[in-house]
Design an enzyme around this catalytic site. Structure first.
Site, PDB file in Angstrom:
ATOM      1  N   ASP A 181       5.730  -5.143  -1.173  1.00  0.00           N
ATOM      2  CA  ASP A 181       6.699  -4.720  -0.707  1.00  0.00           C
ATOM      3  C   ASP A 181       7.794  -4.492  -1.473  1.00  0.00           C
ATOM      4  O   ASP A 181       7.750  -5.130  -2.695  1.00  0.00           O
ATOM      5  CB  ASP A 181       7.264  -5.342   0.692  1.00  0.00           C
ATOM      6  N   TYR A 226      11.510  -4.529  -3.867  1.00  0.00           N
ATOM      7  CA  TYR A 226      12.491  -5.799  -4.207  1.00  0.00           C
ATOM      8  C   TYR A 226      13.561  -5.461  -3.409  1.00  0.00           C
ATOM      9  O   TYR A 226      14.014  -4.689  -2.722  1.00  0.00           O
ATOM     10  CB  TYR A 226      13.051  -5.194  -5.458  1.00  0.00           C
ATOM     11  N   HIS A 240      -2.376 -11.197 -10.083  1.00  0.00           N
ATOM     12  CA  HIS A 240      -1.182 -10.366 -10.000  1.00  0.00           C
ATOM     13  C   HIS A 240      -0.322 -10.631 -11.170  1.00  0.00           C
ATOM     14  O   HIS A 240      -0.375 -11.835 -11.789  1.00  0.00           O
ATOM     15  CB  HIS A 240      -0.631 -10.736  -8.410  1.00  0.00           C
TER      16      HIS A 240
END
Length: 215
Positions: free
Chosen positions: A58, A60, A180
């Protein structure tokens, strides 16, 4: 914007999502990115011209950061930790010169879809717009890209992005997975993944123009 995307806007789940966003705004909550940048990923990178898809989670949630492109921030904003690690890997992989900004628009204009699975967030509240309908929308887009294109390179970083593998036809696309790039996990398999040079090798194999990663 692509007619397929606009056709999703008329579906019940999306109308419900729009009601939620309108209500949040009416209540005085600050939503990022700015309304005119929510669909920026699709405006900068046309669906017919996609070569690469990078999936984020999603936007910042700080003032002035989000510009509608996953991992990207507006010029003048501090480069976030995950993007700093992406830059480090680019330097190691392809000799990238690390810029002073974090705006990835130049990638989008070359056919890199920088897609956040959830496309809005309330200021200061990460994850606040999850499970409101955005995932249905972006999953439909991923499915569409998989179905209508060939040879797209999907860069799936972290478990959340990897969960989208089931939407992609692996028999006709390239799926590159890694940890990630956040500081919590970058050393567990993101660094040295060489996804950027591999992406360009796959593009060249298909006779497509490689991505100029330099910003």
């Amino acid at each position: 914007m692509h007619q397929y995307i606009e056709s999703e806007f008329q579906k019940p789940y999306f109308l419900e999502l729009k009601r939620f966003l309108d209500n949040e705004t009416t209540l005085g909550k600050v939503i990022y990115p700015h309304q005119n940048l929510i669909f920026n990923a699709f405006e900068q990178c046309l669906l017919e011209e996609i070569k690469v898809v990078i999936i984020g989670q999603d936007p910042y949630h700080g003032a002035g950061q989000a510009n509608g492109l996953a991992f990207s921030v507006n010029v003048g904003q501090k480069i976030p930790p995950s993007l700093r690690n992406i830059y480090k890997e680019l330097k190691d992989d392809v000799g990238f010169e690390i810029p002073t900004h974090g705006d990835l628009t130049a990638w989008a204009k070359q056919g890199v879809l920088l897609l956040n699975s959830v496309m809005t967030v309330e200021e200061g509240k990460p994850g606040s717009h999850q499970l409101k309908g955005w995932e249905t929308f972006t999953d439909a887009v991923i499915n569409k890209i998989s179905g209508e294109n060939n040879g797209i390179i999907f860069l799936l970083w972290g478990n959340y992005a990897k969960s989208k593998m089931e939407l992609i036809d692996a028999s006709k696309h390239y799926l590159l997975t890694a940890a990630h790039p956040s500081p919590l996990s970058a050393y567990q398999g993101f660094f040295h993944c060489k996804h950027f040079s591999k992406t360009n090798e796959y593009l060249l194999q298909q006779g497509k123009k490689p991505i100029s990663w330099q910003l």
